[in-house]
Design an enzyme around this catalytic site. Structure first.
Site, PDB file in Angstrom:
ATOM      1  CB  SER A 145      -0.949   0.021   1.208  1.00 16.02           C
ATOM      2  OG  SER A 145      -0.224   0.109   2.419  1.00 16.02           O
ATOM      3  CE  LYS A 183      -2.675   2.369   4.125  1.00 18.71           C
ATOM      4  NZ  LYS A 183      -1.942   1.248   4.733  1.00 18.71           N
TER       5      LYS A 183
END
Length: 224
Positions: A145, A183
């Protein structure tokens, strides 16, 4: 060949000079290194002077010049920490030396386990130059990701413990006290948005009380 505190102080001074052009005060250095008195700062500065890492500029208050950094400092992956993609990361050191530090390795970022629950599993050898002031730990990256930030599956993310973050920083976020993820952190109105660095994944939005910052990306290591 520096002690951990000497190395932390050198990195702190160098970072401050790069950011502001002005040396930090003795009080700021004392607080950054969690020292009990300024005399400890004086001793560390004197030791760095003796080893020709810094020098005091004459006739100027708060004037320090960094003459050199440890050799491994050239590998510092600042672009990844600032959110810019990198094609490669420094390799994991295979042999220990005085410029290598051991930090806790908490395993892969795993759903269902807060970072605190992973304490003390193992350790990772890290070039000291990759770690500035503060307390650090490492996580093995799982998944793709964050590939567009140069963070690949199996990389070791070096995390500086922190409870707050600025927009655009890469963080370890604990979601609803259940799932930890790496993230980009952003505020979006009354919500927190966690952005991946892969167009195949969608951003995730949460209420502020659902997200707890557990650290910020400080560097990256890769095993080849």
């Amino acid at each position: 060949m520096l002690t951990r505190k000497q190395h932390e102080l050198l990195c702190f001074i160098n970072d401050r000079l790069l950011q502001t052009g002005v040396s930090p005060s003795f009080e700021e250095m004392k607080e950054a290194l969690d020292l009990k008195s300024k005399s400890g700062v004086h001793r560390l500065i004197s030791a760095l002077e003796e080893r020709n890492f810094i020098r005091r500029l004459p006739n100027r208050a708060r004037a320090l010049e960094v003459l050199r950094m440890p050799e491994t400092a050239t590998a510092k992956p600042t672009a990844a920490a600032s959110g810019k993609a990198k094609a490669a990361a420094p390799a994991v050191p295979q042999a220990a030396n005085e410029n290598v530090l051991e930090i806790p390795l908490h395993g892969r970022i795993a759903a269902g386990l807060p970072i605190e629950a992973l304490e003390g599993q193992s350790s990772l050898s890290v070039p000291a130059a990759l770690l500035g002031p503060g307390e650090h730990y490492a996580l093995e990256v799982a998944g793709d990701s964050m590939v567009e930030a140069g963070i690949l599956d199996g990389d070791y993310a070096l995390i500086r413990r922190a409870e707050t973050a600025r927009d655009g920083e890469i963080v370890v976020a604990l979601i609803a006290d259940a799932e930890a993820t790496l993230k980009y952190f952003r505020r979006e109105g009354a919500m927190i948005r966690l952005d991946p660095a892969n167009r195949a994944y969608d951003p995730q939005r949460y209420k502020p009380d659902q997200v707890r910052i557990q650290g910020k990306l400080a560097g990256l290591l890769r095993r080849y």
